[in-house]
Write an enzyme that holds these catalytic residues in place. Structure first.
Site, PDB file in Angstrom:
ATOM      1  N   THR A 192      30.978 -41.581  -5.317  1.00 60.05           N
ATOM      2  CA  THR A 192      31.493 -41.815  -3.966  1.00 60.05           C
ATOM      3  C   THR A 192      32.880 -41.198  -3.858  1.00 60.05           C
ATOM      4  OG1 THR A 192      32.231 -43.444  -2.335  1.00 60.05           O
ATOM      5  CG2 THR A 192      32.403 -44.107  -4.630  1.00 60.05           C
TER       6      THR A 192
ATOM      7  N   LYS B 142      35.282 -44.663  11.768  1.00 63.95           N
ATOM      8  CA  LYS B 142      35.919 -45.042  10.502  1.00 63.95           C
ATOM      9  C   LYS B 142      36.777 -43.911   9.926  1.00 63.95           C
ATOM     10  CE  LYS B 142      31.958 -44.049   7.434  1.00 63.95           C
ATOM     11  NZ  LYS B 142      32.441 -42.811   6.837  1.00 63.95           N
ATOM     12  N   ASP B 143      36.548 -42.663  10.379  1.00 62.16           N
ATOM     13  CA  ASP B 143      37.332 -41.533   9.875  1.00 62.16           C
ATOM     14  C   ASP B 143      38.604 -41.282  10.680  1.00 62.16           C
ATOM     15  OD1 ASP B 143      35.312 -41.057   8.043  1.00 62.16           O
ATOM     16  OD2 ASP B 143      34.273 -39.615   9.328  1.00 62.16           O
TER      17      ASP B 143
ATOM     18  N   ARG C 143      26.537 -33.945   0.109  1.00 65.87           N
ATOM     19  CA  ARG C 143      26.582 -35.051  -0.862  1.00 65.87           C
ATOM     20  C   ARG C 143      25.187 -35.404  -1.353  1.00 65.87           C
ATOM     21  NH1 ARG C 143      29.247 -39.693   1.855  1.00 65.87           N
ATOM     22  NH2 ARG C 143      29.161 -38.515   3.793  1.00 65.87           N
TER      23      ARG C 143
ATOM     24  N   CYS D  50      43.820 -44.231   5.818  1.00 64.05           N
ATOM     25  CA  CYS D  50      42.424 -44.275   5.366  1.00 64.05           C
ATOM     26  C   CYS D  50      42.379 -44.270   3.844  1.00 64.05           C
ATOM     27  CB  CYS D  50      41.636 -43.089   5.897  1.00 64.05           C
ATOM     28  SG  CYS D  50      41.239 -43.218   7.633  1.00 64.05           S
TER      29      CYS D  50
ATOM     30  N   ARG E 155      32.740 -30.742  14.907  1.00 61.97           N
ATOM     31  CA  ARG E 155      32.613 -29.984  13.672  1.00 61.97           C
ATOM     32  C   ARG E 155      31.174 -29.495  13.587  1.00 61.97           C
ATOM     33  NH1 ARG E 155      33.460 -34.546  10.321  1.00 61.97           N
ATOM     34  NH2 ARG E 155      32.835 -33.239   8.594  1.00 61.97           N
TER      35      ARG E 155
ATOM     36  N   ARG F  27      32.328 -35.394  -2.662  1.00 62.55           N
ATOM     37  CA  ARG F  27      32.910 -34.927  -1.399  1.00 62.55           C
ATOM     38  C   ARG F  27      31.919 -34.098  -0.607  1.00 62.55           C
ATOM     39  NH1 ARG F  27      37.737 -33.273  -0.900  1.00 62.55           N
ATOM     40  NH2 ARG F  27      36.988 -32.935   1.203  1.00 62.55           N
ATOM     41  N   GLY F  28      32.337 -33.778   0.620  1.00 62.42           N
ATOM     42  CA  GLY F  28      31.511 -32.922   1.465  1.00 62.42           C
ATOM     43  C   GLY F  28      30.798 -33.704   2.548  1.00 62.42           C
ATOM     44  N   ASN F  29      30.106 -33.001   3.442  1.00 58.18           N
ATOM     45  CA  ASN F  29      29.379 -33.712   4.496  1.00 58.18           C
ATOM     46  C   ASN F  29      28.133 -34.370   3.897  1.00 58.18           C
ATOM     47  OD1 ASN F  29      27.157 -31.847   4.529  1.00 58.18           O
ATOM     48  ND2 ASN F  29      28.385 -30.446   5.773  1.00 58.18           N
ATOM     49  N   VAL F  30      27.437 -35.131   4.720  1.00 59.26           N
ATOM     50  CA  VAL F  30      26.317 -35.942   4.232  1.00 59.26           C
ATOM     51  C   VAL F  30      25.270 -35.088   3.499  1.00 59.26           C
ATOM     52  CG1 VAL F  30      24.427 -37.427   4.961  1.00 59.26           C
ATOM     53  CG2 VAL F  30      26.637 -37.683   6.026  1.00 59.26           C
TER      54      VAL F  30
ATOM     55  N   ARG G 257      37.610 -47.276  -1.163  1.00 61.09           N
ATOM     56  CA  ARG G 257      37.130 -48.635  -0.900  1.00 61.09           C
ATOM     57  C   ARG G 257      35.835 -48.886  -1.663  1.00 61.09           C
ATOM     58  NH1 ARG G 257      32.982 -50.087   2.263  1.00 61.09           N
ATOM     59  NH2 ARG G 257      32.868 -47.934   3.000  1.00 61.09           N
ATOM     60  N   ARG G 258      34.894 -47.944  -1.561  1.00 57.19           N
ATOM     61  CA  ARG G 258      33.618 -48.126  -2.259  1.00 57.19           C
ATOM     62  C   ARG G 258      33.820 -48.143  -3.773  1.00 57.19           C
ATOM     63  NH1 ARG G 258      30.805 -43.691   1.663  1.00 57.19           N
ATOM     64  NH2 ARG G 258      30.248 -45.077   3.387  1.00 57.19           N
TER      65      ARG G 258
ATOM     66  N   SER H  17      28.967 -29.726  11.134  1.00 59.50           N
ATOM     67  CA  SER H  17      28.018 -30.381  10.222  1.00 59.50           C
ATOM     68  C   SER H  17      26.890 -31.009  11.057  1.00 59.50           C
ATOM     69  CB  SER H  17      28.706 -31.473   9.402  1.00 59.50           C
ATOM     70  OG  SER H  17      28.961 -32.607  10.201  1.00 59.50           O
TER      71      SER H  17
END
Length: 307
Positions: free
Chosen positions: A122, A81-82, A150, A235, A11, A144-147, A126-127, A13
């Site tokens: 978040t 994890k994704d 965010r 997930c 991707r 939401r969104g990439n790092v 889970r968080r 990002s």
């Protein structure tokens, strides 16, 4: 077979590109030829819906899977994890890279006082559930969104903080001064690890990737993902798991958690076993949780997410 150039799909990002270039360098160091191919993901395009509402657990991995099945790329690099616990037909795990920081961190706006009601952001169920479990009087909002997106949203809003995976921020040097390690928050299964996948009939590429595999990380993440798969979380359910290996004693320590979405119910497991028991550790731990109220709780979670 003639040497081929291994095409690495990613991707676009910053973090995804960092991961792709990391794998590229490792392959180049072993003498393999590579090229990077950027593929746009639906997850990056649809930013107005929480991930779990899209009904796809592997939204960030799906576009790359299709590109690989279509023959446009040879490998894809993911934050493990994704990745859904069941890989698409024809695609296999080629390598798990040595794990980085497993922790979640809270990036905050300075001197957070959690005794008072706070607003935390978040996009992870889970968080959210773990946060509500510890701080029931707080408000958790979706993020939401990439790092990079965010991080920007945290600056632009009047939230008190946002939760990130430490590894992602460390990889692209975005980890700020004002953060707190959330060592009480059990991470997502396989958090901090990178997974490289390829087509199962591509022996040249799989042979190359096998040289990058880190066995200890592979075993620990296998157990965590087996726990997730057995609980049938995809997930989307609030599930955390972490396995650590103790070299001196040759043992594995397993921590697992399943929570209700509102954080009010929490089922936990903690155990240490001999390394020889690794193959069934995730499965057996999940069964213990399911037998102690987990089956009913999973049912409730599925119903609440349908609404």
């Amino acid at each position: 077979m003639a040497e081929k150039t291994i095409r690495i799909g990613t991707r676009d990002s910053e973090l995804a590109l960092w991961q792709a270039h990391t794998v590229e360098k490792k392959l180049n160091d072993l003498g393999y030829k590579t090229s990077i191919v950027a593929v746009k993901s639906q997850g990056d395009i649809i930013l107005d819906k929480p991930l779990y509402e899209l009904g796809i657990t592997g939204i960030f991995t799906k576009t790359l899977d299709i590109a690989m099945i279509n023959g446009d790329i040879d490998i894809a690099v993911h934050s493990m994890k994704d990745v859904p616990t069941a890989l698409p037909k024809g695609i296999v795990q080629g390598a798990v890279l040595e794990r980085a920081n497993v922790l979640d961190i809270l990036v905050h706006k300075g001197n957070p006082d959690f005794e008072n009601p706070s607003t935390i952001a978040t996009g992870s169920l889970r968080r959210q559930a773990l946060w509500y479990n510890k701080y029931p009087n707080h408000t958790v909002v979706d993020l939401r969104g990439n790092v990079n997106t965010r991080m920007q949203k945290l600056q632009d809003n009047n939230w008190d903080g946002a939760v990130f995976a430490a590894a992602g921020l460390e990889r692209i040097n975005l980890k700020p001064e004002n953060y707190i390690n959330l060592d009480w928050m059990i991470p997502a299964p396989a958090q901090g690890a990178m997974l490289v996948v390829a087509m199962e009939n591509d022996n040249y590429t799989l042979d190359a990737l096998s040289q990058l595999n880190h066995i200890e990380t592979e075993i620990c993440t296998y157990i965590e993902r087996q726990f997730l798969r057995t609980l049938e979380g995809g997930c989307t359910a609030p599930i955390g798991a972490l396995v650590t290996y103790n070299e001196d004693e040759d043992t594995l320590h397993f921590q697992g958690v399943l929570l209700s979405v509102d954080g009010k119910q929490k089922l936990e497991i903690n155990k240490t076993v001999d390394i020889s028991e690794w193959k069934k550790l995730g499965f057996n731990s999940a069964q213990e949780i399911l037998n102690n109220g987990g089956t009913e709780l999973m049912q409730k979670i599925k119903e609440s997410l349908k609404k």
